[in-house]
Design an enzyme around this catalytic site. Structure first.
Site, PDB file in Angstrom:
ATOM      1  N   ASP A   1       0.833  -1.208   0.000  1.00  0.00           N
ATOM      2  CA  ASP A   1       0.000   0.000   0.000  1.00  0.00           C
ATOM      3  C   ASP A   1       0.865   1.255   0.000  1.00  0.00           C
ATOM      4  OD1 ASP A   1      -2.278   1.489   0.034  1.00  0.00           O
ATOM      5  OD2 ASP A   1      -2.861   0.996   2.088  1.00  0.00           O
TER       6      ASP A   1
ATOM      7  N   LEU B   1      10.644 -20.559  -4.978  1.00  0.00           N
ATOM      8  CA  LEU B   1       9.612 -19.724  -4.336  1.00  0.00           C
ATOM      9  C   LEU B   1       8.285 -19.824  -5.093  1.00  0.00           C
ATOM     10  CD1 LEU B   1       9.105 -17.242  -2.267  1.00  0.00           C
ATOM     11  CD2 LEU B   1       9.437 -15.830  -4.289  1.00  0.00           C
TER      12      LEU B   1
ATOM     13  N   HIS C   1       2.698   3.524  -9.077  1.00  0.00           N
ATOM     14  CA  HIS C   1       2.473   2.095  -9.333  1.00  0.00           C
ATOM     15  C   HIS C   1       3.690   1.480 -10.026  1.00  0.00           C
ATOM     16  CE1 HIS C   1      -1.435   2.285  -7.711  1.00  0.00           C
ATOM     17  NE2 HIS C   1      -1.984   2.986  -8.689  1.00  0.00           N
TER      18      HIS C   1
HETATM   19  C1  FPP Z   1      -1.397   0.318  -3.507  1.00  0.00           C
HETATM   20  O1  FPP Z   1      -1.162   1.659  -3.663  1.00  0.00           O
HETATM   21  C2  FPP Z   1      -1.174  -0.561  -4.646  1.00  0.00           C
HETATM   22  C3  FPP Z   1      -2.137  -1.097  -5.490  1.00  0.00           C
HETATM   23  C4  FPP Z   1      -3.554  -0.769  -5.439  1.00  0.00           C
HETATM   24  C5  FPP Z   1      -1.889  -2.097  -6.505  1.00  0.00           C
HETATM   25  C6  FPP Z   1      -0.797  -1.976  -7.486  1.00  0.00           C
HETATM   26  C7  FPP Z   1       0.425  -2.639  -7.058  1.00  0.00           C
HETATM   27  C8  FPP Z   1       1.549  -2.626  -7.783  1.00  0.00           C
HETATM   28  C9  FPP Z   1       1.616  -1.935  -9.090  1.00  0.00           C
HETATM   29  C10 FPP Z   1       2.755  -3.310  -7.252  1.00  0.00           C
HETATM   30  C11 FPP Z   1       3.211  -4.521  -7.981  1.00  0.00           C
HETATM   31  C12 FPP Z   1       2.251  -5.425  -8.602  1.00  0.00           C
HETATM   32  C13 FPP Z   1       2.429  -6.733  -8.905  1.00  0.00           C
HETATM   33  C14 FPP Z   1       1.553  -7.393  -9.905  1.00  0.00           C
HETATM   34  C15 FPP Z   1       3.480  -7.569  -8.325  1.00  0.00           C
HETATM   35  P1  FPP Z   1      -2.355   2.696  -3.578  1.00  0.00           P
HETATM   36  O2  FPP Z   1      -2.721   3.111  -4.946  1.00  0.00           O
HETATM   37  O3  FPP Z   1      -3.488   2.118  -2.787  1.00  0.00           O
HETATM   38  O4  FPP Z   1      -1.674   3.852  -2.773  1.00  0.00           O
HETATM   39  P2  FPP Z   1      -2.385   4.997  -1.909  1.00  0.00           P
HETATM   40  O5  FPP Z   1      -3.132   4.303  -0.813  1.00  0.00           O
HETATM   41  O6  FPP Z   1      -1.220   5.791  -1.410  1.00  0.00           O
HETATM   42  O7  FPP Z   1      -3.276   5.773  -2.829  1.00  0.00           O
END
Ligand code: FPP
Length: 242
Positions: A13, A124, A30
């Protein structure tokens, strides 16, 4: 050597806030989050952790602006295209869990290709949860059991915690020992609700793109110090270990 968890589950997060702090678009956050995920996979494999689960997209994340959802889906697709071979060469077995019905044909095809490519790997196990929710998982398990009852193959009295667990998405893998959530939020957000019943919880204020090897080691050190009792008393555990 200290006590290493077999299965680590992470809610990644804080990508959006990381980008905001830098006056960058959320997509940049992201992208940085993707790099942090790449590093954590490498570092968990290096530490002989058996299973790593990453919550990439929740059932509720469809509620985000359409443009962000589409960016995230593109990022998953390009990430898979870019990393599949590297994961394979490092003996990682990749598995996706979640409701696949709302994903694009292109992404579904890529997911099944990479799953097939890495299936024989014994290193893994990397679980990527996409369109996943813990309540969805429990519901689909209970539906399977209910169908068996309807078909006369099972009696309702024979539905047990074990039989529900056997129909969940991770049935063949150990439950998470350690749960990590970044960015200071203290919630489970519907991630692996059943499987996290006895997990040790570790929350950190660090935003996901900044989750480094050092942060992982901090979480592992906290885990190693905790005593997992599964309902027993401390005294019982020390008697058994004598
Ligand atoms: C949280 O940040 C992240 C997500 C909702 C998902 C996306 C995750 C990634 C791109 C990382 C890697 C992915 C994979 C497939 C391994 P947020 O947008 O909720 O952040 P905020 O709470 O600060 O707005």
């Amino acid at each position: 050597m200290f006590n290493i968890p077999r299965h680590v589950a992470i809610i990644m997060d804080g990508n959006g806030r990381w980008a905001k702090q830098r006056f960058m678009p959320r997509l940049a956050g992201h992208r940085a989050g993707m790099e942090a995920a790449r590093q954590v996979v490498k570092n968990c494999a290096k530490r002989q952790i058996k299973v790593l689960s990453l919550f990439a997209f929740s059932s509720e994340n469809w509620r985000r602006p359409a443009q962000e959802v589409s960016h995230l889906m593109d990022l998953f697709l390009t990430g898979l295209e870019r990393e599949a071979q590297m994961l394979h060469e490092n003996n990682v077995q990749l598995r996706f869990i979640g409701d696949r019905s709302r994903l694009s044909e292109k992404l579904l095809k890529k997911i099944s290709d990479v799953e097939a490519l890495t299936k024989p790997n014994a290193g893994l196990v990397l679980i990527i949860a996409v369109d996943y929710g813990g309540q969805w998982d429990i519901t689909q398990a209970v539906q399977k059991l209910a169908r068996a009852v309807e078909d006369g193959a099972l009696r309702s009295a024979d539905i047990t915690a074990d039989s529900i667990a056997a129909h969940l998405s991770f049935a063949d893998l150990p439950d998470p020992d350690l749960f990590i959530r970044t960015s200071g939020e203290l919630r489970m957000s519907n991630f692996m609700l059943w499987q996290l019943a006895y997990a040790e919880l570790f929350f950190t204020d660090v935003l996901w793109p900044d989750f480094s090897e050092k942060e992982l080691d901090l979480a592992l050190a906290h885990y190693a110090k905790r005593e997992r009792r599964y309902g027993h008393s401390s005294e019982q555990l020390s008697e058994n270990s004598c």
